[in-house]
Design an enzyme around this catalytic site. Structure first.
Site, PDB file in Angstrom:
ATOM      1  N   GLY A   1      -7.340  -8.022   0.182  1.00 54.87           N
ATOM      2  CA  GLY A   1      -7.387  -8.930   1.325  1.00 54.87           C
ATOM      3  C   GLY A   1      -6.381 -10.067   1.230  1.00 54.87           C
TER       4      GLY A   1
ATOM      5  N   ARG B   1       0.821  -1.217   0.000  1.00 53.90           N
ATOM      6  CA  ARG B   1       0.000   0.000   0.000  1.00 53.90           C
ATOM      7  C   ARG B   1       0.857   1.271   0.000  1.00 53.90           C
ATOM      8  NH1 ARG B   1      -5.084  -1.642   3.973  1.00 53.90           N
ATOM      9  NH2 ARG B   1      -6.404  -2.417   2.299  1.00 53.90           N
TER      10      ARG B   1
ATOM     11  N   GLY C   1     -12.314  -4.896   1.672  1.00 55.73           N
ATOM     12  CA  GLY C   1     -13.717  -4.491   1.826  1.00 55.73           C
ATOM     13  C   GLY C   1     -14.137  -3.497   0.754  1.00 55.73           C
TER      14      GLY C   1
HETATM   15  N1  LIG Z   1     -11.532 -24.411   4.124  1.00 55.91           N
HETATM   16  C1  LIG Z   1     -11.086 -23.499   4.987  1.00 55.91           C
HETATM   17  N2  LIG Z   1     -11.127 -23.735   6.324  1.00 55.91           N
HETATM   18  C2  LIG Z   1     -10.693 -22.815   7.205  1.00 55.91           C
HETATM   19  N3  LIG Z   1     -10.222 -21.597   6.851  1.00 55.91           N
HETATM   20  C3  LIG Z   1     -10.172 -21.325   5.554  1.00 55.91           C
HETATM   21  C4  LIG Z   1     -10.605 -22.241   4.555  1.00 55.91           C
HETATM   22  N4  LIG Z   1     -10.468 -21.657   3.352  1.00 55.91           N
HETATM   23  C5  LIG Z   1      -9.963 -20.442   3.578  1.00 55.91           C
HETATM   24  N5  LIG Z   1      -9.774 -20.218   4.878  1.00 55.91           N
HETATM   25  C6  LIG Z   1      -9.226 -19.034   5.532  1.00 55.91           C
HETATM   26  O1  LIG Z   1      -9.979 -17.879   5.194  1.00 55.91           O
HETATM   27  C7  LIG Z   1      -9.180 -16.749   5.444  1.00 55.91           C
HETATM   28  C8  LIG Z   1      -9.478 -15.674   4.445  1.00 55.91           C
HETATM   29  O2  LIG Z   1     -10.848 -15.391   4.430  1.00 55.91           O
HETATM   30  P1  LIG Z   1     -11.439 -13.962   4.053  1.00 55.91           P
HETATM   31  O3  LIG Z   1     -11.024 -12.994   5.122  1.00 55.91           O
HETATM   32  O4  LIG Z   1     -12.882 -14.160   3.780  1.00 55.91           O
HETATM   33  O5  LIG Z   1     -10.658 -13.638   2.685  1.00 55.91           O
HETATM   34  P2  LIG Z   1     -10.189 -12.208   2.123  1.00 55.91           P
HETATM   35  O6  LIG Z   1      -9.318 -11.563   3.167  1.00 55.91           O
HETATM   36  O7  LIG Z   1      -9.412 -12.497   0.852  1.00 55.91           O
HETATM   37  O8  LIG Z   1     -11.436 -11.448   1.879  1.00 55.91           O
HETATM   38  C9  LIG Z   1      -7.741 -17.223   5.349  1.00 55.91           C
HETATM   39  O9  LIG Z   1      -7.124 -17.024   6.613  1.00 55.91           O
HETATM   40  C10 LIG Z   1      -7.846 -18.696   5.017  1.00 55.91           C
HETATM   41  O10 LIG Z   1      -6.897 -19.497   5.670  1.00 55.91           O
HETATM   42  O1  LIG Z   2      -7.427  -2.464   5.468  1.00 50.87           O
HETATM   43  C1  LIG Z   2      -8.533  -1.972   5.234  1.00 50.87           C
HETATM   44  O2  LIG Z   2      -9.600  -2.733   4.912  1.00 50.87           O
HETATM   45  P1  LIG Z   2      -9.478  -4.220   4.221  1.00 50.87           P
HETATM   46  O3  LIG Z   2      -8.742  -5.125   5.201  1.00 50.87           O
HETATM   47  O4  LIG Z   2     -10.912  -4.667   4.025  1.00 50.87           O
HETATM   48  O5  LIG Z   2      -8.744  -4.031   2.923  1.00 50.87           O
HETATM   49  C2  LIG Z   2      -8.758  -0.490   5.212  1.00 50.87           C
HETATM   50  O6  LIG Z   2      -7.575   0.215   5.581  1.00 50.87           O
HETATM   51  C3  LIG Z   2      -9.923  -0.096   6.105  1.00 50.87           C
HETATM   52  O7  LIG Z   2      -9.646  -0.390   7.441  1.00 50.87           O
HETATM   53  P2  LIG Z   2     -10.863  -0.642   8.457  1.00 50.87           P
HETATM   54  O8  LIG Z   2     -11.569  -1.918   8.009  1.00 50.87           O
HETATM   55  O9  LIG Z   2     -10.229  -0.758   9.837  1.00 50.87           O
HETATM   56  O10 LIG Z   2     -11.795   0.562   8.357  1.00 50.87           O
END
Ligand SMILES: Nc1ncnc2c1ncn2[C@@H]1O[C@H](COP(=O)(O)OP(=O)(O)O)[C@@H](O)[C@H]1O
Ligand SMILES: O=C(OP(=O)(O)O)[C@H](O)COP(=O)(O)O
Length: 395
Positions: free
Chosen positions: A352, A35, A375
Site C-alpha cells: 500500500g 509489481r 490488503g
Molecule cells: N494524520 C493524517 N491525516 C489525514 N490523512 C492521513 C494522516 N495520516 C495518514 N494519512 C493518509 O492516509 C493515507 C494512507 O492510509 P491507508 O490507505 O490506511 O494506508 P495503506 O495504503 O498503507 O494501507 C495516505 O494518503 C495518508 O496521507
Molecule cells: O492492488 C490491490 O490491492 P491493494 O491496493 O490492497 O494492494 C490488488 O491488485 C487487489 O485489487 P482489488 O482491491 O481491486 O481487488
C-alpha cells in the site's frame, strides 16, 4: 503442500501465470512498475523452462470493457523490461477462440498478455463457465499474484481445479516466506507499526498482532481515534467515530496482555490536509481545537525510532502522516529510516501507501522485504487463509 514453479516440467506447455499487474497509471503511463518488475523472475523462469507464457491480470476496478483500463501500457512496460529478445503480444480479450489460437501459435521468446480480466464481470463473480474458459488456455497454472491472493476470483481460485498442474510463482514464494516467517517465528523484540487512515480495515490485524508483538506503535490518522477514545483533545483530526469503543477495547486488551500500544506524544498539526496548510508542532499529545493532526511530532519520532532500533523484527503498515505533502512527511521518513538503519532486524513493509512512501524515499532496497500486497499482506498477517494460496494446496 504447495509446489513452486521450479518443480515443474514446462517444455512446450501453455503456462498460464496469474500476475498482479494492477499498477498505478497516469493516463497511459505506468507510474510505479514495482509489481511488474517483481513478476519478472517468474516470467523469466517459465521462459527458461521452455513454457509458452500467458500472463493474466486485472487492472483497476472497471465496469465492463473500459479502454482507459486496458493493459496496453503495462504490456509496453513489460516489453521494455524483458528486453529485445522477447516480444510481448497483448490480446483483445482474455477468453475465446481468437486468444486460444494466439496462444497455440506462440513462437519461442514470445509472451502473451491477456487483456484485463475484469472486463468480464464473471472474473470477480468467480463464475464457473468463465473459469473453465480461462482454464482452457492452460496446461499449467502458476499463481504469482500475491497482491490479489485475498480475492476468490475466477483467475485466482475458480479456474485452478480445471487445470492439470498448479504451482506458486517466485514472488508468491518470497511473500509467503517473509510474511509467514514473521508470523511463525519472529525474533524478539517484535515491533509492529500501524498508521494510515483506515482504522476499520486494520482493526483485525491489531487484534491478531497484539498477542504476538512486544509493542504496537500507532501513528497516522489512525492514532486520533485511539487518542480520542482516551479522552485526549484531537481537534479537527480524522477520527472514525464508530470505532471509538473498539479502540478502547483494544487498549484494554493490550493492558491485560502487558503489550504497550504506543500512541503519539506530540504532533505536527495544520488547518487542512493540503500543502496550503501551515505546519506547527504541538507541545504534547493534544491537538488544538481548530487544527488537525497531520503527522507525528519530533518527540514521537524519537520514541518510535528507539522502539524500532531495539527490535529484531519490525512490521510496518500505513504512513505516519500525510506523507504526500513534504511538511507532513517527516514521521513517515523517520520510521522508514529507523527500519533501514536496523540491519540486525527483519524489516517488513506491508504494501500500500507505506511501500509507495519508502519507494519514493529511495529506501526500499535497505529493508528485508517490501510486500507487493496491501490488503493481501494485512489479511495474511491477520492469520487468515488467502483464497489464492489455498487454491494452490495439493493436499
Ligand atoms: N494524520 C493524517 N491525516 C489525514 N490523512 C492521513 C494522516 N495520516 C495518514 N494519512 C493518509 O492516509 C493515507 C494512507 O492510509 P491507508 O490507505 O490506511 O494506508 P495503506 O495504503 O498503507 O494501507 C495516505 O494518503 C495518508 O496521507
Ligand atoms: O492492488 C490491490 O490491492 P491493494 O491496493 O490492497 O494492494 C490488488 O491488485 C487487489 O485489487 P482489488 O482491491 O481491486 O481487488
Amino acid at each position: 503442500m504447495i509446489r513452486y514453479i521450479d518443480e515443474l516440467q514446462l517444455t512446450g506447455k501453455r503456462t498460464f501465470i496469474r500476475v498482479d499487474f494492477n499498477v498505478p497509471l497516469e493516463g497511459r503511463r505506468v507510474t510505479d512498475d514495482t509489481r511488474i518488475r517483481e513478476a519478472l523472475p517468474t516470467i523469466r523462469r517459465a521462459l527458461e523452462l521452455g513454457g509458452k507464457v500467458i500472463l493474466a491480470s486485472h487492472l483497476g476496478r472497471p465496469k465492463g470493457a473500459d479502454p482507459k483500463l486496458s493493459l496496453e501500457p503495462v504490456a509496453q512496460r513489460l516489453a521494455e523490461l524483458l528486453g529485445p529478445k522477447h516480444e510481448v503480444i497483448l490480446t483483445d480479450d482474455c477468453i475465446g477462440d481468437g486468444v486460444k489460437k494466439q496462444v497455440k501459435d506462440l513462437k519461442e521468446g514470445q509472451v502473451v498478455v491477456l487483456e484485463n480480466l475484469r472486463f468480464h464481470k464473471e472474473e470477480e463473480a468467480n463464475d464457473e463457465a468463465f473459469s473453465r474458459e480461462l482454464a482452457a488456455l492452460a496446461d499449467v497454472y502458476v499463481n504469482d499474484a500475491f497482491g490479489t491472493a485475498h480475492r476468490a476470483h475466477a483467475s485466482t481460485a475458480g479456474m485452478v481445479p480445471f487445470v492439470k498442474e498448479k504451482a506458486a510463482g517466485l514472488l508468491m514464494k518470497k511473500e509467503i516466506e517473509y510474511l509467514g516467517g514473521v508470523l511463525k517465528t519472529p525474533e524478539k523484540p517484535f515491533v509492529a507499526i500501524l498508521g494510515g487512515s483506515k482504522v476499520s480495515d486494520k482493526i483485525k490485524v491489531i487484534e491478531s498482532l497484539l498477542p504476538k508483538v512486544d509493542a504496537l506503535l500507532v501513528g497516522g490518522a489512525m492514532a486520533y481515534t485511539f487518542l480520542k477514545a482516551q479522552g485526549v483533545e484531537v481537534g479537527k483530526s480524522r477520527v472514525e467515530e464508530d470505532k471509538l469503543s473498539l479502540a478502547t477495547r483494544l487498549m484494554d486488551a493490550a493492558h491485560r496482555l502487558k503489550t504497550p500500544i504506543v500512541l503519539p506524544v506530540d504532533h505536527i498539526v495544520g488547518t487542512e490536509p493540503t500543502d496550503k496548510s501551515p505546519a506547527q508542532e504541538t507541545p504534547d499529545n493534544a491537538v488544538p481545537k481548530d487544527m488537525m493532526g497531520l503527522d507525528i511530532g519530533p518527540k514521537t519520532r524519537a520514541l518510535f525510532t528507539q522502539h524500532i532500533r531495539d527490535a529484531r523484527t519490525v512490521v510496518w503498515n500505513g504512513p505516519m502522516g500525510l506523507f504526500e505533502v513534504a511538511k507532513f512527511a517527516e514521521g513517515t521518513r523517520s520510521v522508514a529510516t529507523a527500519m533501514a538503519n536496523n540491519k540486525e532486524a527483519i524489516t517488513v513493509i506491508g504494501g500500500g501507501d507505506s511501500a509507495a512512501a519508502v519507494e519514493q524515499m529511495g529506501m526500499a532496497d535497505q529493508l528485508s522485504h517490501v510486500s507487493t500486497g496491501g490488503g493481501a499482506s494485512l489479511e495474511f498477517l491477520e492469520g487468515r487463509e488467502l483464497p489464492g494460496i489455498k487454491a494452490l494446496e495439493t493436499r
